[in-house]
Motif scaffolding. Structure first.
Motif, PDB file in Angstrom:
ATOM      1  N   UNK A 156     -31.458  46.862  59.658  1.00 49.74           N
ATOM      2  CA  UNK A 156     -30.127  46.950  59.330  1.00 49.74           C
ATOM      3  C   UNK A 156     -29.148  46.635  58.269  1.00 49.74           C
ATOM      4  N   UNK A 157     -28.365  47.003  57.759  1.00 43.72           N
ATOM      5  CA  UNK A 157     -27.316  46.407  57.105  1.00 43.72           C
ATOM      6  C   UNK A 157     -26.111  46.254  57.415  1.00 43.72           C
ATOM      7  N   UNK A 158     -25.888  44.629  56.821  1.00 46.86           N
ATOM      8  CA  UNK A 158     -24.111  44.106  57.155  1.00 46.86           C
ATOM      9  C   UNK A 158     -23.446  44.740  55.666  1.00 46.86           C
ATOM     10  N   UNK A 159     -22.506  45.969  55.783  1.00 50.61           N
ATOM     11  CA  UNK A 159     -22.432  46.328  54.733  1.00 50.61           C
ATOM     12  C   UNK A 159     -21.384  45.679  53.751  1.00 50.61           C
ATOM     13  N   UNK A 160     -21.224  46.299  52.554  1.00 47.99           N
ATOM     14  CA  UNK A 160     -20.105  44.489  52.050  1.00 47.99           C
ATOM     15  C   UNK A 160     -19.992  43.965  52.272  1.00 47.99           C
ATOM     16  N   UNK A 161     -21.038  42.432  52.544  1.00 47.60           N
ATOM     17  CA  UNK A 161     -21.126  41.600  52.977  1.00 47.60           C
ATOM     18  C   UNK A 161     -21.079  40.396  51.962  1.00 47.60           C
ATOM     19  N   UNK A 162     -21.574  41.172  50.978  1.00 49.46           N
ATOM     20  CA  UNK A 162     -21.853  39.910  49.402  1.00 49.46           C
ATOM     21  C   UNK A 162     -21.435  39.627  48.147  1.00 49.46           C
ATOM     22  N   UNK A 163     -20.770  38.902  47.653  1.00 49.33           N
ATOM     23  CA  UNK A 163     -19.400  39.004  47.025  1.00 49.33           C
ATOM     24  C   UNK A 163     -21.479  39.227  45.657  1.00 49.33           C
ATOM     25  N   UNK A 164     -21.525  40.201  45.459  1.00 50.27           N
ATOM     26  CA  UNK A 164     -22.384  39.982  44.123  1.00 50.27           C
ATOM     27  C   UNK A 164     -21.774  40.058  42.849  1.00 50.27           C
ATOM     28  N   UNK A 165     -21.983  39.527  41.958  1.00 47.67           N
ATOM     29  CA  UNK A 165     -21.665  39.035  40.483  1.00 47.67           C
ATOM     30  C   UNK A 165     -21.074  40.017  38.938  1.00 47.67           C
ATOM     31  N   UNK A 166     -22.281  40.908  39.880  1.00 52.85           N
ATOM     32  CA  UNK A 166     -22.493  42.591  38.817  1.00 52.85           C
ATOM     33  C   UNK A 166     -21.963  43.634  39.339  1.00 52.85           C
ATOM     34  N   UNK A 167     -22.381  43.722  40.941  1.00 54.31           N
ATOM     35  CA  UNK A 167     -22.581  45.243  41.311  1.00 54.31           C
ATOM     36  C   UNK A 167     -21.100  44.840  42.214  1.00 54.31           C
ATOM     37  N   UNK A 168     -20.338  44.127  42.518  1.00 50.21           N
ATOM     38  CA  UNK A 168     -19.230  43.495  43.748  1.00 50.21           C
ATOM     39  C   UNK A 168     -19.949  43.987  45.206  1.00 50.21           C
ATOM     40  N   UNK A 169     -19.398  44.546  45.815  1.00 54.04           N
ATOM     41  CA  UNK A 169     -20.018  43.504  47.372  1.00 54.04           C
ATOM     42  C   UNK A 169     -20.611  44.455  47.378  1.00 54.04           C
ATOM     43  N   UNK A 170     -21.755  43.805  47.638  1.00 53.39           N
ATOM     44  CA  UNK A 170     -23.095  44.801  49.012  1.00 53.39           C
ATOM     45  C   UNK A 170     -23.243  44.885  50.182  1.00 53.39           C
ATOM     46  N   UNK A 171     -24.258  45.352  50.343  1.00 56.56           N
ATOM     47  CA  UNK A 171     -24.829  44.394  51.597  1.00 56.56           C
ATOM     48  C   UNK A 171     -26.070  43.235  51.632  1.00 56.56           C
ATOM     49  N   UNK A 172     -25.968  43.038  53.136  1.00 55.29           N
ATOM     50  CA  UNK A 172     -27.055  42.049  53.243  1.00 55.29           C
ATOM     51  C   UNK A 172     -27.698  42.587  54.573  1.00 55.29           C
ATOM     52  N   UNK A 173     -28.452  43.211  54.128  1.00 57.71           N
ATOM     53  CA  UNK A 173     -30.596  43.286  54.878  1.00 57.71           C
ATOM     54  C   UNK A 173     -31.137  42.305  55.876  1.00 57.71           C
ATOM     55  N   UNK A 174     -30.975  43.120  56.948  1.00 60.99           N
ATOM     56  CA  UNK A 174     -31.871  42.054  57.736  1.00 60.99           C
ATOM     57  C   UNK A 174     -33.317  42.839  58.105  1.00 60.99           C
ATOM     58  N   UNK A 175     -34.434  41.926  57.308  1.00 60.68           N
ATOM     59  CA  UNK A 175     -35.414  42.634  57.338  1.00 60.68           C
ATOM     60  C   UNK A 175     -36.607  42.336  58.605  1.00 60.68           C
ATOM     61  N   UNK A 176     -37.678  42.613  59.171  1.00 60.76           N
ATOM     62  CA  UNK A 176     -38.496  42.366  59.660  1.00 60.76           C
ATOM     63  C   UNK A 176     -40.104  42.793  59.604  1.00 60.76           C
ATOM     64  N   UNK A 177     -40.701  42.340  60.291  1.00 58.66           N
ATOM     65  CA  UNK A 177     -42.330  41.971  60.207  1.00 58.66           C
ATOM     66  C   UNK A 177     -42.958  41.882  60.692  1.00 58.66           C
ATOM     67  N   UNK A 178     -43.721  42.549  61.787  1.00 63.61           N
ATOM     68  CA  UNK A 178     -45.081  41.856  62.474  1.00 63.61           C
ATOM     69  C   UNK A 178     -45.432  41.414  62.320  1.00 63.61           C
ATOM     70  N   UNK A 179     -45.833  40.166  62.623  1.00 62.79           N
ATOM     71  CA  UNK A 179     -47.636  39.384  62.000  1.00 62.79           C
ATOM     72  C   UNK A 179     -48.530  39.785  62.731  1.00 62.79           C
TER      73      UNK A 179
END
Length: 159
Positions: free
Chosen positions: A136-159
């Motif tokens: 999933x992605x939390x929209x507009x959660x990160x204030x990027x210095x060049x791109x403005x508001x961008x999302x934060x991904x939650x990423x997963x992998x089984x081991x």
């Protein structure tokens, strides 16, 4: 390229990489003004196993592995990765990621989760190529210095 567990003497070599990356404010949700003392506490917390990559005797990258959750969910790992930006595109990040994934599996973790991957981070391509999926992605959660508001991904992998 040598990948090994970090020692206390590695911190002075990790810090410039850590500081440069976090101060840029593009990929980590940590305060760009974090002091060296606080950065060391974050990166080398005793609950974490920390690794470094050496190339010709110089530390060029670092990563840690730690439980993401506690108690009955402690079998899911979390990790953080930092590669000297001057080393981008040379396979250092991939080699370190493959090492950390193998170590986490050997330590008995069943999966690995990244809680906040900035969606504009070039490493998203690396993580997906290594089998991570975006849960999933939390929209507009990160204030990027060049791109403005961008999302934060939650990423997963089984081991």
């Amino acid at each position: 390229m040598l990948i090994r567990e970090a020692t206390a003497g590695d911190w002075p070599h990790i810090w410039p990489i850590w500081h440069r990356i976090v101060a840029a404010g593009e990929t980590y949700a940590w305060d760009p003004d974090t002091s060296e003392e606080d950065a060391r506490a974050l990166w080398t917390n005793p609950a974490k196993r920390v690794y470094v990559v050496e190339d010709e005797g110089t530390v060029v990258a670092s990563a840690y592995v730690t439980p993401n959750y506690g108690g009955p969910a402690a079998g899911i790992a979390n990790a953080g990765f930092m590669v000297d930006p001057d080393r981008a595109g040379r396979g250092t990040g991939r080699a370190l990621a493959e090492h950390v994934l193998a170590v986490a599996a050997d330590q008995g973790y069943r999966g690995m989760v990244f809680n906040a991957v900035v969606e504009t981070n070039p490493a998203v391509r690396l993580w997906t190529s290594l089998g991570f999926t975006v849960l999933g992605t939390v929209p507009d959660a990160f204030d990027h210095p060049r791109h403005g508001r961008v999302g934060l991904h939650i990423m997963y992998r089984a081991l």
